[in-house]
Design a protein around this motif. Sequence first.
Motif, mmCIF file in Angstrom:
data_model
loop_
_atom_site.group_PDB
_atom_site.id
_atom_site.type_symbol
_atom_site.label_atom_id
_atom_site.label_comp_id
_atom_site.label_asym_id
_atom_site.label_seq_id
_atom_site.Cartn_x
_atom_site.Cartn_y
_atom_site.Cartn_z
ATOM 1 N N ILE A 47 0.732 -1.118 0.190
ATOM 2 C CA ILE A 47 -0.045 0.166 0.086
ATOM 3 C C ILE A 47 0.766 1.123 0.018
ATOM 4 O O ILE A 47 1.839 1.302 0.590
ATOM 5 N N ALA A 48 0.311 2.413 -0.795
ATOM 6 C CA ALA A 48 1.210 3.531 -0.724
ATOM 7 C C ALA A 48 0.146 4.457 -0.644
ATOM 8 O O ALA A 48 -1.019 4.414 -0.861
ATOM 9 N N LEU A 49 0.407 5.485 0.193
ATOM 10 C CA LEU A 49 -0.447 6.870 0.233
ATOM 11 C C LEU A 49 0.314 8.105 -0.246
ATOM 12 O O LEU A 49 1.452 8.414 0.232
ATOM 13 N N VAL A 50 -0.251 8.826 -1.142
ATOM 14 C CA VAL A 50 0.293 10.108 -1.428
ATOM 15 C C VAL A 50 -0.700 11.255 -1.140
ATOM 16 O O VAL A 50 -2.064 11.149 -1.176
ATOM 17 N N GLY A 51 -0.142 12.239 -0.237
ATOM 18 C CA GLY A 51 -1.210 13.029 0.118
ATOM 19 C C GLY A 51 -0.506 14.155 1.070
ATOM 20 O O GLY A 51 0.799 14.120 1.485
ATOM 21 N N SER A 83 4.813 12.799 0.100
ATOM 22 C CA SER A 83 3.919 14.034 0.269
ATOM 23 C C SER A 83 4.977 15.180 -0.026
ATOM 24 O O SER A 83 6.096 15.133 0.578
ATOM 25 N N PRO A 84 4.700 15.898 -1.109
ATOM 26 C CA PRO A 84 5.606 17.036 -1.360
ATOM 27 C C PRO A 84 5.900 18.151 -0.469
ATOM 28 O O PRO A 84 6.806 18.547 -0.279
ATOM 29 N N GLU A 85 4.845 18.444 0.434
ATOM 30 C CA GLU A 85 4.908 19.409 1.515
ATOM 31 C C GLU A 85 4.272 18.939 2.783
ATOM 32 O O GLU A 85 3.178 19.510 3.293
ATOM 33 N N PRO A 86 4.929 17.830 3.578
ATOM 34 C CA PRO A 86 4.285 17.564 4.632
ATOM 35 C C PRO A 86 4.413 18.519 5.766
ATOM 36 O O PRO A 86 5.481 19.233 5.838
ATOM 37 N N ASP A 87 3.380 18.378 6.534
ATOM 38 C CA ASP A 87 3.464 19.229 7.565
ATOM 39 C C ASP A 87 4.154 18.596 8.822
ATOM 40 O O ASP A 87 4.405 17.383 8.850
ATOM 41 N N GLU A 92 2.947 17.192 11.822
ATOM 42 C CA GLU A 92 2.159 16.096 12.257
ATOM 43 C C GLU A 92 2.300 15.050 11.131
ATOM 44 O O GLU A 92 2.492 13.602 11.699
ATOM 45 N N LEU A 93 2.421 15.020 9.825
ATOM 46 C CA LEU A 93 2.400 14.096 8.827
ATOM 47 C C LEU A 93 3.727 13.399 8.895
ATOM 48 O O LEU A 93 4.114 12.321 8.719
ATOM 49 N N ILE A 94 4.889 14.344 9.011
ATOM 50 C CA ILE A 94 6.078 13.794 9.156
ATOM 51 C C ILE A 94 6.358 12.905 10.332
ATOM 52 O O ILE A 94 6.930 11.996 10.274
ATOM 53 N N ALA A 95 5.978 13.292 11.644
ATOM 54 C CA ALA A 95 5.939 12.422 12.747
ATOM 55 C C ALA A 95 5.075 11.141 12.517
ATOM 56 O O ALA A 95 5.597 10.165 12.854
ATOM 57 N N LEU A 96 4.017 11.287 12.045
ATOM 58 C CA LEU A 96 3.061 10.062 11.802
ATOM 59 C C LEU A 96 3.766 9.047 10.753
ATOM 60 O O LEU A 96 3.664 7.935 11.009
ATOM 61 N N ALA A 97 4.248 9.604 9.808
ATOM 62 C CA ALA A 97 4.800 8.793 8.711
ATOM 63 C C ALA A 97 6.072 8.036 8.902
ATOM 64 O O ALA A 97 6.565 6.936 8.651
ATOM 65 N N GLY A 98 7.044 8.857 9.896
ATOM 66 C CA GLY A 98 8.120 8.224 10.141
ATOM 67 C C GLY A 98 9.137 8.292 8.933
ATOM 68 O O GLY A 98 9.215 8.983 7.867
ATOM 69 N N ALA A 99 9.980 7.003 8.935
ATOM 70 C CA ALA A 99 10.900 6.668 8.214
ATOM 71 C C ALA A 99 10.190 6.236 6.803
ATOM 72 O O ALA A 99 11.018 6.269 5.687
ATOM 73 N N ALA A 100 8.967 5.978 6.714
ATOM 74 C CA ALA A 100 8.329 5.729 5.504
ATOM 75 C C ALA A 100 7.749 6.946 4.499
ATOM 76 O O ALA A 100 7.408 6.795 3.508
ATOM 77 N N LEU A 101 8.174 8.189 5.067
ATOM 78 C CA LEU A 101 7.804 9.414 4.349
ATOM 79 C C LEU A 101 8.987 9.596 3.176
ATOM 80 O O LEU A 101 10.344 9.675 3.427
ATOM 81 N N ARG A 144 9.590 12.977 0.613
ATOM 82 C CA ARG A 144 9.165 14.202 0.470
ATOM 83 C C ARG A 144 8.939 14.538 -1.153
ATOM 84 O O ARG A 144 9.680 15.341 -1.398
ATOM 85 N N ALA A 145 8.235 13.877 -1.682
ATOM 86 C CA ALA A 145 7.965 14.208 -3.111
ATOM 87 C C ALA A 145 6.962 13.355 -3.478
ATOM 88 O O ALA A 145 6.211 12.475 -2.822
ATOM 89 N N LEU A 146 6.251 13.687 -4.946
ATOM 90 C CA LEU A 146 5.339 12.553 -5.339
ATOM 91 C C LEU A 146 6.067 11.479 -5.961
ATOM 92 O O LEU A 146 7.269 11.307 -6.107
ATOM 93 N N PRO A 147 5.205 10.343 -5.999
ATOM 94 C CA PRO A 147 6.086 9.279 -6.295
ATOM 95 C C PRO A 147 6.497 9.178 -8.040
ATOM 96 O O PRO A 147 5.556 9.492 -8.805
#
Length: 188
Positions: free
Chosen positions: A16-20, A43-47, A49-58, A60-63
């Motif tokens: 599974i992947a999430l772009v958002g 996520s091209p521009e994560p805030d 909270e998203l950075i913390a939630l995604a952790g190492a899976a983040l 910072r770009a579109l796939p």
Amino acid sequence: MAAVIPVALDPTHVQIALVGQGPLAKRRLAQLLEGGAAPAVYSPEPDAELIALAGAALRRALPSPADLEGVQVLFIVGIDDPAAESLARQARDRNILVNVEDVIPLCDFHAPSVIRRGDLLMTVSTGGRSPALAQVLRERLETLFPAVWADRLAELAALRDRLRATGAKGPEVLRACRDMIAAKGWLP
């Protein structure tokens, strides 16, 4: 009316992947994580909270197209329409099931509104037609089935396991579980 087939995916068997970005992306990521998924997150521009939630899976770009290789289910949330449409097209070209939040023509599946009580999973879906109705119904179910249902399910599962260990078959197990539910007054 579009026909739908309800399915509960085991995230240990599905990539599974999430772009958002934005609040809906954070909510979708939290739901995926709560369900046991470990999605790749783009996520091209994560805030923060998203950075913390995604952790190492983040990332910072579109796939890129290469990033989509091996993905089987793709959620797109909070991305502008042209980028979302392009990603959905790329995903479909690779036979990836895609859901673009609130864009029905770009959804191969609809993610239902979810209530979790331990291993008890209840969902509400309107096929993407009315997220507001799904939310209201989910909220009603949450009051009808409070957190104690996680323990009730565990109790029923233990009864089932004990009966199966003694050789009980389906109808006998079903009857015993129904009798327990009635005797305890769990569903008035």
